[in-house]
Design a protein around this motif. Structure first.
Motif, PDB file in Angstrom:
ATOM      1  N   SER A 121      47.636  42.470  34.119  1.00 50.19           N
ATOM      2  CA  SER A 121      46.474  41.657  34.788  1.00 50.19           C
ATOM      3  C   SER A 121      46.730  39.847  35.092  1.00 50.19           C
ATOM      4  O   SER A 121      47.270  39.159  34.120  1.00 50.19           O
ATOM      5  N   GLY A 122      45.897  39.315  35.264  1.00 54.51           N
ATOM      6  CA  GLY A 122      45.981  37.963  36.015  1.00 54.51           C
ATOM      7  C   GLY A 122      45.729  37.061  33.984  1.00 54.51           C
ATOM      8  O   GLY A 122      46.018  35.993  34.542  1.00 54.51           O
ATOM      9  N   SER A 123      44.453  37.743  33.524  1.00 55.64           N
ATOM     10  CA  SER A 123      44.497  36.882  32.284  1.00 55.64           C
ATOM     11  C   SER A 123      45.489  36.509  31.658  1.00 55.64           C
ATOM     12  O   SER A 123      46.151  35.452  30.776  1.00 55.64           O
ATOM     13  N   VAL A 126      47.553  34.475  32.975  1.00 59.45           N
ATOM     14  CA  VAL A 126      47.679  33.255  32.604  1.00 59.45           C
ATOM     15  C   VAL A 126      48.027  32.805  30.926  1.00 59.45           C
ATOM     16  O   VAL A 126      48.808  31.431  30.506  1.00 59.45           O
ATOM     17  N   TYR A 155      38.318  29.406  37.860  1.00 60.06           N
ATOM     18  CA  TYR A 155      38.780  30.605  36.964  1.00 60.06           C
ATOM     19  C   TYR A 155      39.927  30.616  36.801  1.00 60.06           C
ATOM     20  O   TYR A 155      40.191  30.573  38.245  1.00 60.06           O
ATOM     21  N   HIS A 156      40.554  31.213  35.654  1.00 57.67           N
ATOM     22  CA  HIS A 156      41.955  31.237  34.882  1.00 57.67           C
ATOM     23  C   HIS A 156      42.200  32.894  34.288  1.00 57.67           C
ATOM     24  O   HIS A 156      42.610  32.827  33.657  1.00 57.67           O
ATOM     25  N   GLY A 157      40.227  33.381  34.549  1.00 56.27           N
ATOM     26  CA  GLY A 157      40.388  34.289  33.302  1.00 56.27           C
ATOM     27  C   GLY A 157      39.855  34.652  32.387  1.00 56.27           C
ATOM     28  O   GLY A 157      39.332  33.356  31.539  1.00 56.27           O
ATOM     29  N   GLU A 217      44.904  26.633  41.140  1.00 52.65           N
ATOM     30  CA  GLU A 217      45.654  27.727  42.474  1.00 52.65           C
ATOM     31  C   GLU A 217      46.515  26.659  43.503  1.00 52.65           C
ATOM     32  O   GLU A 217      45.464  25.550  43.868  1.00 52.65           O
ATOM     33  N   ASP A 250      48.541  29.163  39.797  1.00 55.26           N
ATOM     34  CA  ASP A 250      48.342  30.344  39.347  1.00 55.26           C
ATOM     35  C   ASP A 250      47.561  31.160  40.834  1.00 55.26           C
ATOM     36  O   ASP A 250      46.298  30.853  41.028  1.00 55.26           O
ATOM     37  N   VAL A 252      46.850  34.025  40.969  1.00 51.05           N
ATOM     38  CA  VAL A 252      46.731  35.756  40.993  1.00 51.05           C
ATOM     39  C   VAL A 252      45.899  36.241  41.920  1.00 51.05           C
ATOM     40  O   VAL A 252      45.958  37.093  42.005  1.00 51.05           O
ATOM     41  N   ILE A 253      45.209  35.409  42.805  1.00 53.59           N
ATOM     42  CA  ILE A 253      44.440  35.368  43.987  1.00 53.59           C
ATOM     43  C   ILE A 253      45.417  35.300  45.343  1.00 53.59           C
ATOM     44  O   ILE A 253      44.907  35.914  46.147  1.00 53.59           O
ATOM     45  N   LYS A 279      46.503  41.092  40.961  1.00 51.09           N
ATOM     46  CA  LYS A 279      45.881  41.571  41.696  1.00 51.09           C
ATOM     47  C   LYS A 279      46.608  42.448  43.093  1.00 51.09           C
ATOM     48  O   LYS A 279      46.774  43.428  42.911  1.00 51.09           O
TER      49      LYS A 279
HETATM   50  C1  LIG Z   1      43.174  32.293  39.764  1.00 48.16           C
HETATM   51  C2  LIG Z   1      42.582  32.836  38.664  1.00 48.16           C
HETATM   52  N1  LIG Z   1      43.229  33.577  37.095  1.00 48.16           N
HETATM   53  C3  LIG Z   1      43.176  34.620  37.064  1.00 48.16           C
HETATM   54  C4  LIG Z   1      42.142  36.033  36.711  1.00 48.16           C
HETATM   55  C5  LIG Z   1      42.094  36.332  35.650  1.00 48.16           C
HETATM   56  O1  LIG Z   1      42.588  38.104  37.037  1.00 48.16           O
HETATM   57  P1  LIG Z   1      42.538  39.154  35.385  1.00 48.16           P
HETATM   58  O2  LIG Z   1      40.983  39.583  36.117  1.00 48.16           O
HETATM   59  O3  LIG Z   1      43.554  40.249  36.724  1.00 48.16           O
HETATM   60  O4  LIG Z   1      42.382  38.810  34.329  1.00 48.16           O
HETATM   61  C6  LIG Z   1      41.878  35.478  38.455  1.00 48.16           C
HETATM   62  C7  LIG Z   1      41.203  36.291  38.129  1.00 48.16           C
HETATM   63  O5  LIG Z   1      40.334  37.171  39.825  1.00 48.16           O
HETATM   64  C8  LIG Z   1      42.219  35.080  39.399  1.00 48.16           C
HETATM   65  O6  LIG Z   1      40.824  34.296  40.000  1.00 48.16           O
END
Ligand SMILES: Cc1ncc(COP(=O)(O)O)c(C=O)c1O
Length: 454
Positions: A121-123, A126, A155-157, A217, A250, A252-253, A279
């Protein structure tokens, strides 16, 4: 379209139950969850709810479904991989699909980003960045570098480390105390000209020899597509290099075509020391995240540490890896990066043209297939909308009208209120202009209720 009848009743008709048994993510308890649509099917840029209402999925699930819904090719490779090798870990073993995927990522990632650590996952990605950065500095003979700098509102998780990187105090409050060593500076919306220097000030205050990494990001999502000034990333790269601090993107998006490039950061002509992703790597068909690191990071870890002391049972899962490889192949075969480049101005101009007729719109901004319309939270005479009234109009009227118009997008107010759009990368002119058209009708209705128009 009757989307707001209670699921209690609708659910029964559709033979669904379980609304009291499923806890939703980031969904206020005060909302009537039984009224939220139940999405039962997806096809291309569209999804269908349990009553047969069809919506444009204007958010690609959650900034995720790059190649659109219902892809036979992804179902086929997943089924094939399950038959061949349904699971094996990346702990002390390798398997073909994660090797192939890591190789492919090294080919499409910018600069010398060349080795990938897979998670789910993104979290977790990170979280992995935090550990990689701290262990890198230890391996590099600078064990005192443990601090991280990120941006306000970003937002990073949700896991404890990723939540610490996140710059949203309200998201953290229920879970404090969080780990220490995380600092937040102005984002490029709060201080467009001074945002890079704010990072240098924070590093200098650190002091510099205690700072491990800066995590940003490419285009910040929370706050509504905060596209940085053209020289921001280059300046931040210079600042990080000057102070021996790692620079992390980061993505993730922003990766896998959201900004029209593989990792998003290419738009700013900078190579970070690491990039996270999640994602869009599988278009969300199966969970996967990861971090691609530079040669410098990889070599320093390999030579200065006994191992990278981190792992996850499902990291690099063979079925997720197979789906990711095919997802990337689809993006290549169907020239979806080109589609985003070709249509980003069209999408932006459709939204801007729509906004011209709406006094409640404060700004339209974005890049690639990642756009936001910012709204003024006020009545026509400038009286601010607050509390219950704000919720009634923005979360009630606006969100309902968008949905009833047949569009899933996101109303978000981590900072100023914004409507966010992130359609599948296969979207054509018709889908993009329909997104603007449905927004147009919803804003007209909102403005009528607020007295902007009769
Ligand atoms: C920039 C960013 N980092 C990390 C995350 C966390 O990802 P996840 O929901 O897959 O844990 C998100 C989630 O939207 C995000 O936008």
């Amino acid at each position: 379209m009757d989307v707001m009848r209670g699921l209690g009743e609708r659910g029964k008709e559709a033979g669904l139950s379980g609304v009291d048994n499923l806890l939703l993510h980031f969904t206020p308890f005060e909302e009537d969850w039984s009224k939220l649509p139940v999405i039962v099917k997806g096809e291309g840029c569209y999804v269908t709810d349990e009553r047969g209402n069809r919506y444009i999925d204007g958010l690609a699930g959650l900034f995720t479904t790059q190649v659109g819904h219902g892809r036979e090719e992804l179902a086929r490779v997943a089924a094939q991989q399950i038959k061949e090798l349904g699971f094996f870990p990346n702990w002390s073993f390798q398997h073909p699909r994660s090797l192939e995927l890591a190789k492919k990522l090294s080919e499409i990632a910018p600069g010398d980003l060349s080795a990938t650590f897979f998670v789910n996952s993104g979290s977790e990605a990170v979280e992995t960045v935090i550990k990689l950065a701290r262990q890198y500095h230890k391996a590099n003979g600078e064990p005192q570098r443990y601090k991280f700098i990120s941006r306000k509102i970003a937002y990073h998780g949700t896991t404890m480390g990723a939540l610490s990187v996140t710059g949203l105090p309200g998201f953290k409050a229920p879970f404090e105390p969080l780990p220490g060593g995380f600092y937040h500076v102005a984002n490029t919306y709060q201080d467009p000209e001074g945002a890079a220097e704010a990072i240098e000030e924070a590093i200098e205050f650190g002091p510099p020899e205690t700072v491990a990494a800066v995590i940003l990001e490419p285009v910040q999502n929370a706050g509504g597509c905060l596209v940085p000034p053209p020289d921001y990333w280059k300046r931040v790269r210079e600042i990080c290099d000057k102070h021996g601090v790692l620079l992390v993107s980061d993505a993730v998006i922003c990766a896998f075509g959201r900004l029209g490039e593989w990792f998003g950061i290419e738009r700013f002509d900078v190579v970070p020391d690491m990039t996270s992703f999640a994602k869009g790597v599988t278009s969300g068909y199966l969970p996967m995240g990861g971090v691609v690191v530079s040669e410098k990071v990889q070599n320093t870890l390999r030579s200065g540490a006994p191992m990278f002391s981190h792992g996850s049972t499902f990291g690099g899962h063979p079925v997720s890896s197979a789906v990711a490889l095919e997802n990337i192949a689809i993006i290549e075969r169907e020239k979806l990066l080109e589609n985003v480049h070709n249509l980003e101005d069209y999408f932006g101009s459709e939204l801007k043209r729509m906004a011209e007729g709406h006094p409640i719109v404060a700004d339209v901004r974005g890049m690639g297939f990642f756009w936001a319309v910012e709204l003024r939270p006020e009545r026509p005479d400038g009286t601010p909308l607050e509390g219950d009234e704000y919720r009634r109009y923005f979360k009630g009227v606006l969100s309902r009208k968008l949905l009833e118009g047949g569009l899933i997008c996101r109303f978000d107010d981590k900072d100023e209120p914004v409507i966010q759009y992130s359609p599948a990368l296969i979207a054509d002119r018709e889908v993009l202009s329909k997104i603007a058209e449905i927004t147009d009708s919803a804003l007209t209705e909102l403005e009528r209720e607020l007295g902007y128009r009769s």
